[in-house]
Scaffold this motif. Structure first.
Motif, mmCIF file in Angstrom:
data_model
loop_
_atom_site.group_PDB
_atom_site.id
_atom_site.type_symbol
_atom_site.label_atom_id
_atom_site.label_comp_id
_atom_site.label_asym_id
_atom_site.label_seq_id
_atom_site.Cartn_x
_atom_site.Cartn_y
_atom_site.Cartn_z
ATOM 1 N N ARG A 1 0.852 -1.190 0.000
ATOM 2 C CA ARG A 1 0.000 0.000 0.000
ATOM 3 C C ARG A 1 0.886 1.238 0.000
ATOM 4 O O ARG A 1 1.565 1.529 0.959
ATOM 5 N N VAL A 2 0.831 1.928 -1.138
ATOM 6 C CA VAL A 2 1.702 3.099 -1.290
ATOM 7 C C VAL A 2 0.851 4.319 -1.622
ATOM 8 O O VAL A 2 -0.327 4.188 -1.966
ATOM 9 N N GLY A 3 1.467 5.488 -1.544
ATOM 10 C CA GLY A 3 0.806 6.740 -1.933
ATOM 11 C C GLY A 3 -0.533 6.883 -1.246
ATOM 12 O O GLY A 3 -0.641 6.668 -0.031
ATOM 13 N N PRO A 4 -1.574 7.204 -2.034
ATOM 14 C CA PRO A 4 -2.884 7.433 -1.424
ATOM 15 C C PRO A 4 -3.479 6.155 -0.818
ATOM 16 O O PRO A 4 -4.471 6.236 -0.087
ATOM 17 N N PHE A 5 -2.911 5.000 -1.124
ATOM 18 C CA PHE A 5 -3.438 3.750 -0.551
ATOM 19 C C PHE A 5 -2.933 3.527 0.874
ATOM 20 O O PHE A 5 -3.384 2.635 1.569
ATOM 21 N N ARG A 6 -1.913 4.310 1.255
ATOM 22 C CA ARG A 6 -1.346 4.169 2.588
ATOM 23 C C ARG A 6 -2.404 4.358 3.675
ATOM 24 O O ARG A 6 -3.297 5.201 3.524
ATOM 25 N N GLU A 7 -2.238 3.648 4.761
ATOM 26 C CA GLU A 7 -3.069 3.908 5.933
ATOM 27 C C GLU A 7 -2.749 5.327 6.421
ATOM 28 O O GLU A 7 -1.588 5.703 6.507
ATOM 29 N N GLY A 8 -3.754 6.127 6.680
ATOM 30 C CA GLY A 8 -3.517 7.480 7.188
ATOM 31 C C GLY A 8 -3.084 8.470 6.121
ATOM 32 O O GLY A 8 -2.556 9.528 6.431
ATOM 33 N N ALA A 9 -3.301 8.134 4.853
ATOM 34 C CA ALA A 9 -2.905 9.058 3.784
ATOM 35 C C ALA A 9 -3.764 10.333 3.788
ATOM 36 O O ALA A 9 -3.354 11.363 3.268
ATOM 37 N N PHE A 10 -4.976 10.245 4.337
ATOM 38 C CA PHE A 10 -5.881 11.402 4.379
ATOM 39 C C PHE A 10 -6.265 11.673 5.829
ATOM 40 O O PHE A 10 -7.308 11.226 6.297
ATOM 41 N N PRO A 11 -5.405 12.386 6.553
ATOM 42 C CA PRO A 11 -5.618 12.517 7.991
ATOM 43 C C PRO A 11 -6.732 13.487 8.387
ATOM 44 O O PRO A 11 -7.173 13.475 9.524
ATOM 45 N N SER A 12 -7.207 14.325 7.462
ATOM 46 C CA SER A 12 -8.173 15.353 7.878
ATOM 47 C C SER A 12 -9.459 14.721 8.411
ATOM 48 O O SER A 12 -10.067 13.876 7.747
ATOM 49 N N PRO A 13 -9.907 15.154 9.581
ATOM 50 C CA PRO A 13 -11.169 14.631 10.130
ATOM 51 C C PRO A 13 -12.389 15.120 9.349
ATOM 52 O O PRO A 13 -13.510 14.702 9.628
ATOM 53 N N LEU A 14 -12.155 15.991 8.372
ATOM 54 C CA LEU A 14 -13.289 16.436 7.559
ATOM 55 C C LEU A 14 -13.766 15.335 6.614
ATOM 56 O O LEU A 14 -14.889 15.370 6.132
ATOM 57 N N HIS A 15 -12.875 14.365 6.347
ATOM 58 C CA HIS A 15 -13.287 13.237 5.495
ATOM 59 C C HIS A 15 -14.086 12.264 6.348
ATOM 60 O O HIS A 15 -13.717 11.109 6.490
ATOM 61 N N SER A 16 -15.147 12.719 6.934
ATOM 62 C CA SER A 16 -15.836 11.860 7.885
ATOM 63 C C SER A 16 -17.197 11.443 7.367
ATOM 64 O O SER A 16 -17.798 12.116 6.519
ATOM 65 N N VAL A 17 -17.668 10.330 7.903
ATOM 66 C CA VAL A 17 -18.975 9.825 7.483
ATOM 67 C C VAL A 17 -20.075 10.805 7.892
ATOM 68 O O VAL A 17 -21.045 11.004 7.170
#
Ligand SMILES: Nc1nc2c(c(=O)[nH]1)N[C@H]1C(S)=C(S)[C@@H](COP(=O)(O)O)O[C@H]1N2
Ligand SMILES: [Mo]
Length: 398
Positions: free
Chosen positions: A15-31
């Protein structure tokens, strides 16, 4: 777990680049954020779809549908709401797409057959939504960078999009309910779960920008139909106060190619079809008939509308003079070449019975300006602008 691994899970490249765990840390990407925006879009899209479908029915009435002449304001409101909800959807959709775009790199990309179907439905949903909003805005601003016909394409895309929306709501309603109830950790995988640990824009602030943007766009455009807003609606394609005789013009007489025919002394108003006495009236003869005054609105499908004081001959008086049955409907044809867009329109029996459905000779106290349809134009309550035929040449009673 003892469950056999799904074939989708077997491949595990790094898992590289955007597939990495935690690649999108912003809490705005929330359900939760996605759900609030999604519900709002569900409301605006549904209202937009229903008002758009209504406008389609009015312009292409099936046999079971007869659009009434009253209340006279109804089409103005429904089409204003159609365009306004579409415009309000733009910032909401952009915010929603930004909120959920990290899921594009969900790992594993395809989890199950149901997941594949749910993801495939995003294609018509996102593609259809963007297409509808883009072509809608292009159309109301009279900017046509495409060579397909707008109404059929917009109409077909609406059905595709609403179908995909129903699938999407079905797939997401459970997760949304859970996220909004506060009973699930509110973060997509990898996001900083605790909002306070994140220094950036808060969820409340982000939603404020999205809804504030929608409200600002509405205020900046709604003045094309709500006069009190006209002065501040800086993005409105039309100012309902500006035009000859105080009303906007959509198509001018010269662009319709009717100037000579409209100004000609040999112009006649023809009434034919299912009548006992076909008529051919000069302009003076039409002027000599009993006139009626009425406050009526031009409500363009583009969402602008403007009221005026019209004076003319009720259509029902004219066709009664020709000896048509009281239940008659009619096609009103202009001097434009048949087949040109909006060159003619249908008037149903109920609309003809309404005395305010008239062939107007005057607007706001003066003879019609040629761009408003001189010598005679059709105008009636509760009709879409495209059906308020200008430069009338004949009435064919059916
Ligand atoms: N013959 C003819 N009538 C027409 C049109 C046209 O293109 N040709 N345009 C229609 C449209 S789309 C609208 S919104 C109204 C606008 O009327 P106005 O230009 O007098 O404001 O006229 C309608 N009548
Ligand atoms: Mo229009």
């Amino acid at each position: 777990m003892s469950r056999a691994p799904s074939p989708f899970e077997r491949v595990t490249p790094p898992r590289v680049g955007p597939f990495r765990e935690g690649a999108f840390p912003s809490p705005l990407h929330s359900v939760r954020v996605a759900s609030i925006l999604g519900i709002s879009l569900g409301v605006t899209f549904t209202v937009c779809f229903l008002t758009g479908f209504l406008s389609h029915l009015i312009q292409h009435p099936p046999s079971y549908f007869e659009w009434p002449a009253r209340p006279g304001w109804l089409y103005r409101v429904s089409q204003g709401v159609h365009v306004t909800t579409g415009i309000a959807s733009i910032p909401l959709l952009l915010a929603k797409l930004w909120t959920v775009y990290p899921r594009f790199w969900t790992w594993p990309p395809l989890r199950s057959a149901a997941h594949v179907i749910e993801r495939l439905a995003l294609l018509p949903l996102v593609g259809g939504s963007l297409f509808l909003l883009f072509t809608g805005v292009g159309s109301i601003s009279r900017w046509f960078p495409w060579d397909f016909s707008f109404p059929p394409a917009h109409y077909a895309a609406a059905w595709i999009t609403i179908g995909a929306l129903i699938v999407h709501v079905g797939a997401k309603v459970g997760a949304a309910r859970l996220a909004l109830s506060g009973r699930s950790p509110d973060a997509t995988s990898g996001a900083v779960a605790d909002e306070r640990a994140w220094g950036g824009l808060s969820r409340r602030g982000f939603l404020g920008v999205a809804f504030g943007g929608a409200a600002a766009l509405v205020v900046a455009t709604v003045g094309q139909t709500l006069r009190p807003f006209a002065a501040i609606s800086v993005l409105a394609p039309r100012d309902p106060r500006v035009g000859p005789q105080g009303l906007p013009v959509n198509k001018t007489a010269s662009s319709a190619g009717v100037v000579d025919a409209a100004m000609s002394a040999s112009w006649r108003l023809i009434v034919v079809g299912n009548v006992t006495t076909p008529l051919s009236l000069s302009l003076d003869e039409v002027r000599a008939m009993a006139q009626r005054d009425a406050d009526l609105v031009i409500a363009c499908v583009d969402g602008w509308s403007a009221a005026g004081r019209w004076r003319g001959v009720p259509l029902r008086d004219l066709i009664a003079l020709a000896g048509a049955p009281a239940s008659a409907s009619a096609t009103v044809m202009s001097l434009q070449r048949p087949g040109a867009a909006f060159a003619s329109s249908e008037v149903n029996a109920g609309q003809i019975l309404d005395p305010d459905t008239m062939l107007a000779l005057e607007l706001n106290g003066a003879p019609l300006h040629i761009d408003h349809g001189f010598p005679v134009r059709l105008i009636g309550p509760n009709r879409p602008g495209v059906q308020q035929t200008k430069w009338v040449a004949s009435v064919v009673v059916t």
